[in-house]
Design an enzyme around this catalytic site. Structure first.
Site, PDB file in Angstrom:
ATOM      1  N   ALA A  63      -6.424  -4.368  -5.714  1.00 49.17           N
ATOM      2  CA  ALA A  63      -6.834  -3.404  -6.724  1.00 49.17           C
ATOM      3  C   ALA A  63      -5.783  -2.299  -6.732  1.00 49.17           C
ATOM      4  O   ALA A  63      -5.106  -2.069  -5.722  1.00 49.17           O
ATOM      5  CB  ALA A  63      -8.203  -2.843  -6.359  1.00 49.17           C
ATOM      6  N   GLY A 108      -8.213  -6.952  -3.241  1.00 48.59           N
ATOM      7  CA  GLY A 108      -8.866  -7.542  -4.414  1.00 48.59           C
ATOM      8  C   GLY A 108      -8.202  -8.841  -4.856  1.00 48.59           C
ATOM      9  O   GLY A 108      -8.850  -9.693  -5.471  1.00 48.59           O
ATOM     10  N   GLU A 111      -9.665 -11.448  -2.733  1.00 54.23           N
ATOM     11  CA  GLU A 111     -11.061 -11.631  -3.160  1.00 54.23           C
ATOM     12  C   GLU A 111     -11.164 -12.475  -4.428  1.00 54.23           C
ATOM     13  O   GLU A 111     -12.072 -13.291  -4.561  1.00 54.23           O
ATOM     14  CB  GLU A 111     -11.718 -10.261  -3.365  1.00 54.23           C
ATOM     15  CG  GLU A 111     -11.923  -9.541  -2.033  1.00 54.23           C
ATOM     16  CD  GLU A 111     -12.426  -8.121  -2.205  1.00 54.23           C
ATOM     17  OE1 GLU A 111     -11.704  -7.315  -2.821  1.00 54.23           O
ATOM     18  OE2 GLU A 111     -13.535  -7.815  -1.739  1.00 54.23           O
ATOM     19  N   GLU A 131      -7.990  -3.470   3.304  1.00 62.54           N
ATOM     20  CA  GLU A 131      -8.679  -2.249   2.839  1.00 62.54           C
ATOM     21  C   GLU A 131      -8.950  -1.263   3.965  1.00 62.54           C
ATOM     22  O   GLU A 131      -8.905  -0.045   3.768  1.00 62.54           O
ATOM     23  CB  GLU A 131     -10.018  -2.616   2.172  1.00 62.54           C
ATOM     24  CG  GLU A 131      -9.886  -3.252   0.797  1.00 62.54           C
ATOM     25  CD  GLU A 131      -9.783  -4.765   0.846  1.00 62.54           C
ATOM     26  OE1 GLU A 131      -9.483  -5.322   1.937  1.00 62.54           O
ATOM     27  OE2 GLU A 131      -9.998  -5.389  -0.191  1.00 62.54           O
TER      28      GLU A 131
HETATM   29  N1  DAK Z   1      -1.807  -0.871  -6.107  1.00 65.42           N
HETATM   30  C1  DAK Z   1      -0.907  -0.178  -6.838  1.00 65.42           C
HETATM   31  N2  DAK Z   1       0.420  -0.406  -6.790  1.00 65.42           N
HETATM   32  C2  DAK Z   1       0.868  -1.367  -5.957  1.00 65.42           C
HETATM   33  C3  DAK Z   1      -0.028  -2.128  -5.158  1.00 65.42           C
HETATM   34  C4  DAK Z   1      -1.424  -1.850  -5.268  1.00 65.42           C
HETATM   35  N3  DAK Z   1      -2.355  -2.535  -4.597  1.00 65.42           N
HETATM   36  N4  DAK Z   1       0.721  -2.993  -4.432  1.00 65.42           N
HETATM   37  C5  DAK Z   1       2.012  -2.775  -4.767  1.00 65.42           C
HETATM   38  N5  DAK Z   1       2.109  -1.795  -5.694  1.00 65.42           N
HETATM   39  C6  DAK Z   1       3.300  -1.269  -6.331  1.00 65.42           C
HETATM   40  C7  DAK Z   1       4.076  -0.361  -5.379  1.00 65.42           C
HETATM   41  O1  DAK Z   1       3.512   0.927  -5.380  1.00 65.42           O
HETATM   42  C8  DAK Z   1       5.454  -0.390  -6.020  1.00 65.42           C
HETATM   43  O2  DAK Z   1       5.436   0.437  -7.173  1.00 65.42           O
HETATM   44  P1  DAK Z   1       6.624   1.559  -7.388  1.00 65.42           P
HETATM   45  O3  DAK Z   1       6.616   2.386  -6.168  1.00 65.42           O
HETATM   46  O4  DAK Z   1       7.863   0.713  -7.553  1.00 65.42           O
HETATM   47  O5  DAK Z   1       6.205   2.265  -8.640  1.00 65.42           O
HETATM   48  C9  DAK Z   1       5.559  -1.835  -6.521  1.00 65.42           C
HETATM   49  O6  DAK Z   1       4.215  -2.318  -6.613  1.00 65.42           O
HETATM   50  C10 DAK Z   1       6.332  -2.733  -5.565  1.00 65.42           C
HETATM   51  O7  DAK Z   1       5.729  -2.611  -4.298  1.00 65.42           O
HETATM   52  P2  DAK Z   1       6.606  -2.306  -2.961  1.00 65.42           P
HETATM   53  O8  DAK Z   1       7.838  -1.571  -3.295  1.00 65.42           O
HETATM   54  O9  DAK Z   1       5.670  -1.722  -1.981  1.00 65.42           O
HETATM   55  O10 DAK Z   1       6.987  -3.795  -2.553  1.00 65.42           O
HETATM   56  P3  DAK Z   1       7.275  -4.333  -1.071  1.00 65.42           P
HETATM   57  O11 DAK Z   1       7.789  -5.730  -1.252  1.00 65.42           O
HETATM   58  O12 DAK Z   1       8.082  -3.380  -0.275  1.00 65.42           O
HETATM   59  O13 DAK Z   1       5.829  -4.415  -0.378  1.00 65.42           O
HETATM   60  C11 DAK Z   1       3.475  -4.983  -0.272  1.00 65.42           C
HETATM   61  C12 DAK Z   1       4.887  -5.310  -0.855  1.00 65.42           C
HETATM   62  C13 DAK Z   1       2.456  -5.895  -0.959  1.00 65.42           C
HETATM   63  C14 DAK Z   1       3.465  -5.252   1.233  1.00 65.42           C
HETATM   64  C15 DAK Z   1       3.167  -3.471  -0.536  1.00 65.42           C
HETATM   65  O14 DAK Z   1       3.391  -3.195  -1.910  1.00 65.42           O
HETATM   66  C16 DAK Z   1       1.759  -3.117  -0.199  1.00 65.42           C
HETATM   67  O15 DAK Z   1       1.394  -2.944   0.956  1.00 65.42           O
HETATM   68  N6  DAK Z   1       0.923  -2.980  -1.257  1.00 65.42           N
HETATM   69  C17 DAK Z   1      -0.492  -2.612  -1.048  1.00 65.42           C
HETATM   70  C18 DAK Z   1      -1.287  -3.824  -0.648  1.00 65.42           C
HETATM   71  C19 DAK Z   1      -2.751  -3.484  -0.414  1.00 65.42           C
HETATM   72  O16 DAK Z   1      -3.073  -2.634   0.450  1.00 65.42           O
HETATM   73  N7  DAK Z   1      -3.629  -4.138  -1.162  1.00 65.42           N
HETATM   74  C20 DAK Z   1      -5.059  -3.881  -1.070  1.00 65.42           C
HETATM   75  C21 DAK Z   1      -5.444  -2.790  -2.034  1.00 65.42           C
HETATM   76  S1  DAK Z   1      -7.100  -2.239  -1.735  1.00 65.42           S
HETATM   77  C22 DAK Z   1     -14.036  -1.389  -4.175  1.00 65.42           C
HETATM   78  C23 DAK Z   1     -13.438  -2.081  -5.206  1.00 65.42           C
HETATM   79  C24 DAK Z   1     -12.249  -2.709  -4.986  1.00 65.42           C
HETATM   80  C25 DAK Z   1     -11.628  -2.674  -3.750  1.00 65.42           C
HETATM   81  C26 DAK Z   1     -12.248  -1.983  -2.716  1.00 65.42           C
HETATM   82  C27 DAK Z   1     -13.452  -1.367  -2.925  1.00 65.42           C
HETATM   83  N8  DAK Z   1     -15.285  -0.710  -4.388  1.00 65.42           N
HETATM   84  C28 DAK Z   1     -15.696  -0.395  -5.689  1.00 65.42           C
HETATM   85  C29 DAK Z   1     -16.070  -0.334  -3.261  1.00 65.42           C
HETATM   86  C30 DAK Z   1     -10.353  -3.297  -3.572  1.00 65.42           C
HETATM   87  C31 DAK Z   1      -9.450  -2.769  -2.742  1.00 65.42           C
HETATM   88  C32 DAK Z   1      -8.059  -3.231  -2.663  1.00 65.42           C
HETATM   89  O17 DAK Z   1      -7.642  -4.214  -3.241  1.00 65.42           O
END
Ligand code: DAK
Length: 250
Positions: A63, A108, A111, A131
């Site tokens: 997400a 997400g 998921e 998360e």
């Molecule tokens: N959200 C927003 N932007 C993201 C993103 C994300 N999840 N993942 C990557 N990006 C963006 C980065 O910010 C970057 O954008 P700029 O800085 O260039 O503008 C671009 O994509 C490229 O990413 P990186 O430069 O970081 O690329 P790397 O190859 O260095 O790293 C990575 C890739 C996947 C390891 C890293 O981007 C990363 O750690 N991303 C976050 C992954 C993550 O934590 N995903 C889980 C998100 S939490 C709920 C509803 C929904 C949810 C929870 C609760 N409720 C209603 C209760 C869901 C939660 C989630 O999904």
């Protein structure tokens, strides 16, 4: 449009395309995905759906964290509801859904893949529920579906630590069924194979597998009912006659 649908006969390939954010889901992209899946779920010409991400790096990196960082509790509930609705469409539509995981499938993204019936991964895929590292928990069904797919112990370990697994480990713990490159080709091939089977029997098999173990009586009843279908007669007769069955979906 951030979600593309391509048709290849009875198979629909749905591609999430927001590559500048590694296909992370914001409201627009998730709404678009939900709407496309709704359409496909009632399209009788589509017999199998493949879900994948655009580009080389990501299936869906989660997400959109930047969007979520400002969410009030009420808006977060709505956001959770939109993700749940999308997952339920993948999980319950009366046709098989296959995730072709071509890179990061995190939060997400993992998921969404878990809501699909079948998951295949590219060798470079990375999956997980990170998360906890953001101070939140999986909000789109991950706590339930990961436990169902991989077992409660594996689910707790992955959700509590937030660590990601590579394709080999994902295969070993049953999170994906196979590793293949190009993974989309493998998913589309399976989708075509499934599209050739009895849509009636497949839909029932999906509904039954989705039920809890307490549903054994339902399985017995519905199994009996299926015998009144032309497809069951055709499939059983074709075997005895040593020919390929021709299923009509009734
Ligand atoms: N959200 C927003 N932007 C993201 C993103 C994300 N999840 N993942 C990557 N990006 C963006 C980065 O910010 C970057 O954008 P700029 O800085 O260039 O503008 C671009 O994509 C490229 O990413 P990186 O430069 O970081 O690329 P790397 O190859 O260095 O790293 C990575 C890739 C996947 C390891 C890293 O981007 C990363 O750690 N991303 C976050 C992954 C993550 O934590 N995903 C889980 C998100 S939490 C709920 C509803 C929904 C949810 C929870 C609760 N409720 C209603 C209760 C869901 C939660 C989630 O999904």
């Amino acid at each position: 449009m951030s979600v593309e649908v391509a048709r290849d006969r009875a198979v629909a390939v749905v591609t999430i395309d927001r590559q500048d954010a590694l296909n992370a889901l914001n409201v627009e992209t998730l709404t678009d995905l939900r709407d496309r899946l709704r359409e496909l779920s009632i399209d009788n010409g589509v017999r199998a759906v493949v879900l994948t991400g655009a580009g080389e790096k990501a299936f869906v990196a989660g997400a959109d964290i930047k969007y979520m960082s400002g969410l009030e509790p009420d808006a977060a509930k709505g956001w959770g509801g939109l993700g749940h609705e999308t997952g339920r469409l993948l999980e319950t539509m009366a046709k098989p859904t296959i995730a072709a995981i071509n890179g990061f499938a995190l939060g997400g993204g993992c998921e969404l893949a878990l809501a699909c019936d079948i998951r295949y991964a590219s060798r470079r895929a990375k999956l997980g529920q990170p998360e906890i590292n953001l101070g939140i928990v999986p909000g789109w069904g991950g706590t339930q579906r990961l436990a169902r797919v991989c077992g409660i112990g594996v689910a707790k370990e992955l959700i509590f630590t937030g660590r990601t697994v590579d394709a080999e480990e994902a295969l070993r713990i049953g999170l994906v069924s196979a590793i293949a490159d190009p993974v989309l080709d493998k998913a589309v091939e399976t989708a075509h194979e499934l599209a050739g089977k009895s849509s009636l029997a497949l839909a029932l098999a999906k509904r039954l597998v989705n039920m809890s173990p307490g549903a054994l009586d339902t399985e017995a009843d519905e199994f009996g009912e299926l015998f009144s279908s032309a497809d069951a007669q055709e499939g059983l007769t074709a075997f005895a006659e040593k020919r390929a069955p021709k299923f009509l979906g009734r």
